[in-house]
Write an enzyme that holds these catalytic residues in place. Structure first.
Site, PDB file in Angstrom:
ATOM      1  N   LYS A 196       0.678  -1.109  -0.066  1.00 16.40           N
ATOM      2  CA  LYS A 196       0.027  -0.142   0.063  1.00 16.40           C
ATOM      3  C   LYS A 196       0.735   1.448  -0.005  1.00 16.40           C
ATOM      4  CE  LYS A 196      -3.385  -2.711  -0.058  1.00 16.40           C
ATOM      5  NZ  LYS A 196      -4.355  -3.103   0.961  1.00 16.40           N
TER       6      LYS A 196
HETATM    7  C1  LIG Z   1      -5.409  -4.140   1.408  1.00 16.78           C
HETATM    8  C2  LIG Z   1      -6.739  -3.916   1.310  1.00 16.78           C
HETATM    9  C3  LIG Z   1      -7.713  -4.374   2.656  1.00 16.78           C
HETATM   10  C4  LIG Z   1      -7.121  -4.983   3.405  1.00 16.78           C
HETATM   11  O1  LIG Z   1      -5.998  -4.450   4.067  1.00 16.78           O
HETATM   12  P1  LIG Z   1      -4.878  -5.256   5.128  1.00 16.78           P
HETATM   13  O2  LIG Z   1      -4.320  -4.271   5.666  1.00 16.78           O
HETATM   14  O3  LIG Z   1      -4.307  -6.322   4.190  1.00 16.78           O
HETATM   15  O4  LIG Z   1      -6.103  -6.118   6.267  1.00 16.78           O
HETATM   16  C5  LIG Z   1      -9.058  -3.856   2.328  1.00 16.78           C
HETATM   17  N1  LIG Z   1      -9.446  -3.356   1.304  1.00 16.78           N
HETATM   18  C6  LIG Z   1      -8.995  -3.030   0.353  1.00 16.78           C
HETATM   19  C7  LIG Z   1      -9.526  -2.613  -1.123  1.00 16.78           C
HETATM   20  C8  LIG Z   1      -7.354  -3.326   0.151  1.00 16.78           C
HETATM   21  O5  LIG Z   1      -6.752  -3.264  -0.848  1.00 16.78           O
END
Ligand SMILES: *Cc1c(COP(=O)(O)O)cnc(C)c1O
Length: 400
Positions: A196
């Site tokens: 991210k």
């Molecule tokens: C990465 C992601 C999540 C979940 O995040 P985590 O930190 O991996 O639990 C939820 N929604 C979207 C759209 C994502 O890309």
């Protein structure tokens, strides 16, 4: 250079695999984490508050509540809104499973809404037909980093008295009509997974301007207990009460130090992602059969993903073949996402194929190309060259 595809035994365009996403952690990040590890607080200490305050300030909200993952952040958001069994929450079909799972955690029912064919964002024109007397909230997702049409969606939410939640896990650093992502919905959810925009290893955040919701989020991430360890230490008190059933979803102090250090670099990370997107846009503009998603003029796109759609009628190959051929050239392409209700778990709950045809068709045609801040221009060039090599081989095969 060999024109023979690597998948057919030719020389790959790249020697090493280019991943689709990757963190950017440098010595300054490592330093601040090491400092916290030498301090008195490993969890729920001063760095958590510092990170939350800096994050709230950055996105322009009064409150930011950190949690242990983006998934925990989504779960906390559903809890704070009081989602419970019998409640419906409208979610896009084209998203990561966690966007819908959080509704199920609370005993609610996700109602899948179809997406726009050119952006793959929840289609506001399809939204109202999904609203029933059981609807409680609309949970949108800023697919690939492109903020949704918040004005239109907000108007629909207000008209029906529904809460608006943003799964902004893709769009940190982006904006809509000049307003930062993070202040566009009643609750705004972020993930700090390594792929991210910024990372804490695992981690998440929820931002809001609503004090009562912020209080609920804090209680939920701490077992449902109304004070945390540090507050009790400050007061010299042992007493605590558990009023509601919560979880341990806390972020640690050393992760928060990393998050804070990363947050300062967010602007440069986003600029680099946008530069890479421009390189792709230009280079792919004359590649047949490949079409980047539409970007609306009122947004600043955070480019968590660079997604292209394929016109498979122009080439004698399917997406699986392109995917495999690119992998053989050492380009780590990916697919985001399988429509959520196609997964066996949701099929067992009774969701049928066919309910969101645009998302289902798009799924067969999309491909995510590598994008992350530390990618060099040369890395982009190898990805573009690999796409061109594979597409021209199959376009030629079609003519024969
Ligand atoms: C990465 C992601 C999540 C979940 O995040 P985590 O930190 O991996 O639990 C939820 N929604 C979207 C759209 C994502 O890309």
């Amino acid at each position: 250079m060999s024109h023979r595809l690597a998948i057919h035994g030719g020389v790959p365009v790249r020697k090493s695999m280019l991943p689709y996403g990757c963190q950017s952690v440098d010595e300054s990040d490592i330093q601040v984490v090491a400092e916290v590890l030498r301090s008195d607080w490993l969890t729920t200490g001063p760095k958590v508050l510092e990170f939350e305050q800096a994050f709230a300030d950055l996105v322009g909200q009064s409150y930011a509540v950190s949690v242990s993952s983006g998934t925990a952040a989504l779960h906390a958001a559903m809890y704070a809104l009081g989602i419970t069994s019998g409640d419906e929450v409208i979610v896009p079909a084209m998203t990561f499973v966690a966007t819908a799972n959080c509704v199920v955690y609370q005993g609610g029912t996700p109602i899948f809404c179809d997406v726009e064919p050119d952006t793959l964002l929840l289609d506001p024109d399809k939204l109202e037909s999904k609203i029933t007397s059981r609807s409680k909230a609309i949970l949108v997702m800023d697919y690939a980093g492109h903020p949704c049409d918040y004005d239109t969606i907000r108007a629909i939410a207000d008209r029906h008295g529904l809460a608006l939640v943003a799964d902004a896990c893709h769009s940190l650093g982006g904006s809509y009509k000049g307003i930062s992502v993070g202040s566009l919905a009643d609750l705004n959810v972020f993930s700090f997974h390594p792929v991210k925009a910024i990372t804490t290893g695992e981690g998440g955040m929820i931002t809001t301007d609503n004090e009562a919701l912020a209080d609920e989020l804090r209680i939920f991430r701490n077992h449902g207990v109304t004070s945390d360890h540090r507050q009790r230490a400050d007061k010299g008190s042992f007493f605590y009460e558990m009023a509601e059933l919560g979880f341990n979803y806390r972020l640690t102090d050393f992760q928060s130090a990393l998050g804070l250090s990363q947050l300062y670099k967010l602007p440069e990370f986003v600029v680099r992602r946008q530069e890479i997107a421009v390189l792709y846009d230009v280079a792919l503009s004359d590649t047949p059969a490949i079409f980047p998603l539409t970007v609306r003029s009122e947004v600043s796109h955070a480019y968590h993903l660079y997604v292209v759609q394929l016109d498979l009628s122009a080439i004698s190959m399917n997406r699986a073949q392109l995917f495999a051929a690119l992998r053989a050239e050492n380009i780590g392409a990916n697919v985001h996402y399988i429509p959520v209700y196609w997964h066996p778990y949701y099929r067992h709950l009774g969701y049928q194929k066919g309910i969101c045809p645009i998302a289902e068709t798009a799924y067969q045609q999309i491909l995510s190309l590598p994008i992350y801040p530390r990618m060099s221009d040369r890395d982009v060039e190898t990805a573009v060259r690999s796409v061109g090599k594979v597409i021209s081989y199959y376009a030629h095969a079609k003519r024969l």
